[in-house]
Enzyme design. Structure first.
Site: not given
Ligand code: ARG
Length: 465
Positions: A31, A118, A163-164, A285, A291, A293, A298, A325, A330, A333
């Site tokens: 690790s 541990n 709303t909606h 773009s 464009k 963007n 996003e 343990y 491991q 992380k």
């Protein structure tokens, strides 16, 4: 072939084994590539452990002094990028311990007395998360300040509330922004609460059952700034609830930021045209020259999927683990690090982006004036003149249909036409049919009246002070 013993990288547990671990397995189980990030916390924990061992008479003053000096030198090596990290030594803990022994001899080998990796790794992760939470709380606060600043400037700016995603009632743009302030306020509370459960010391649990040395866990807790010790050794080494909670808190923040991002993207669409995001947060773009963007919002929306995924990963990691343990842990992380990193950079960039937004109040106003946004106000007007609400609702619905046919909004209808729907309607109706009148009338705590928005901003500033 180099002899294992001469290479200096044999694992501390290799004495038990008849052959070295397979190359692929070594890489699979190591690790150090990612947990080396825990090094400063690992050293901090080791120092506290060594000082305690000395205080209870397990470690000599000379050994403690050597360990302190050795660990300080190692911290510096790591900081300067000069530390010889070795995959053969599996993880951050064994790398540091081995290096310490290289530097100071037998004293280095005594550091691990009464301790296991541990309880050591559980301590490291808690120290890391505690510091990550403190950083994130500051970043949440910055984003809140950015919201307050923008909300204050736009307490009187009128936009359609939806709303909606259909025009519902006019609201103050500042009020809309303050909704996100509230979300972030809860997010900060959640992190602060999570911090309490992070801030407990596992060290002393050793491998799983505790240790026969006369350790002083409270002393180590104090030294490391923990509020107390984990009270069951089996739980101490295996618990990752605090990590899951952290991921859950982070996922909620990201979810909030994603919702805001979605709105920024919509508002930036020319059909809305409510805002412009500063060019430095947009990209072009490669094929369409026209464009611009909104890549940043996003990506915030996209990265939310990744952070939510980490939460699910951690929950799944825990669900079948028997006490105590297991190496599964491991795997906690990378999701944790990526969660903290992603959230930190997202909060930073969002706060900056909010500061660079240009608002187009006329476009907001035009949109609010299109969808019969004050229809409820007309109904409330009739109720105040004595009509039951359901009847008022019916009257206004007919008036809306009529206005729709005439392709105008309610306040554009002549009084005589309005009166055709109810003889309770008088000239004072235009006071409530205007967007300003509608906003102003919602004048209670939590309402959208500009005065209330300014009060909410003032309260917000006080809370953050
Ligand atoms: N690298 C390990 C982890 O992250 C450290 C603990 C290993 N303990 C063990 N008994 N193998 O969880």
């Amino acid at each position: 072939m180099q002899d294992k013993k001469e290479s200096g990288t044999e694992k501390p547990w290799s004495g038990r084994f008849a052959e070295p671990v397979a190359e692929l397995v070594k890489r699979y189980t190591a690790s150090v590539e990612f947990d080396r990030r825990l090094a400063p916390f690992d050293i901090q924990g080791s120092l506290a452990h060594a000082r305690m061992l000395h205080a209870v008479g397990v470690l000599s003053a000379a050994d403690l002094a050597a360990i302190e000096k050795g660990l300080a030198a190692i911290a510096e090596e790591i900081r300067a990028g000069r530390f010889p990290w070795s995959l053969d030594l599996e993880d951050v803990h064994l790398n540091i311990e081995k290096r310490l022994t290289e530097r100071i001899g037998d004293a280095g080998k005594r550091l691990h007395t009464g301790r296991s990796r541990n309880d050591q790794v559980a301590t490291d992760v808690r120290l890391y998360l505690r510091s990550a939470i403190d950083d994130l709380l500051a970043l949440i606060r910055n984003a809140q300040v950015a919201l307050l600043d923008l909300a204050e400037r736009h307490a009187d700016t009128i936009m359609p509330g939806f709303t909606h995603l259909q025009v519902a009632q006019p609201v103050s743009f500042g009020h809309h922004l303050m909704a996100y302030f509230e979300m972030l306020k809860r997010d900060a509370e959640r992190f602060a609460d999570c911090r309490k459960r992070v801030n407990r010391l596992p060290l002393g649990a050793a491998a799983l059952a505790g240790t026969s040395y006369p350790i002083d866990r409270e002393m180590v807790a104090r030294e490391l700034g923990f509020a107390g010790v984990c009270e069951n050794s089996l739980d101490a080494v295996s618990d990752r609830d605090f990590a899951i909670e952290f991921a859950a808190c982070a996922a909620l923040v990201m979810t909030h930021l994603s919702r805001l991002s979605e709105e920024l993207i919509l508002w930036m669409n020319p059909r809305f045209g409510f805002i412009t995001i500063a060019d430095r947060f947009c990209t072009g773009s490669s094929i369409m020259p026209q464009k611009k963007n909104p890549d940043v919002p996003e990506l915030i929306r996209g990265k939310t999927g990744r952070v939510n995924g980490h939460l699910v990963a951690l929950l799944t990691l825990m669900k079948s683990q028997p006490l105590a343990y297991n190496k599964d842990n491991q795997e906690d992380k990378e999701p944790l690090f990526d969660t903290a990193d992603t959230l930190a950079v997202t909060l930073t960039i969002l706060a900056d982006m909010l500061g660079g937004i240009t608002v187009h109040p006329e476009a907001m106003r035009a949109a609010a004036a299109q969808g019969f946004a004050t229809a409820t106000d007309l109904a409330d007007y009739l109720v105040k003149k004595g009509l039951p609400f359901r009847d008022a609702h019916e009257v206004v619905a007919r008036a809306v249909r009529h206005a729709e046919g005439r392709r105008c909004d309610l306040p554009d209808l002549p009084l005589a036409e309005l009166q055709g729907f109810s003889d309770l309607i008088a000239a004072d109706v235009f006071g409530v049919l205007t967007l300003e009148g509608s906003l102003k009338s919602r004048d209670h705590i939590g309402g959208t009246a500009p005065a209330q928005v300014r009060a909410a901003v003032a309260r917000g500033r006080q809370e953050l002070a």
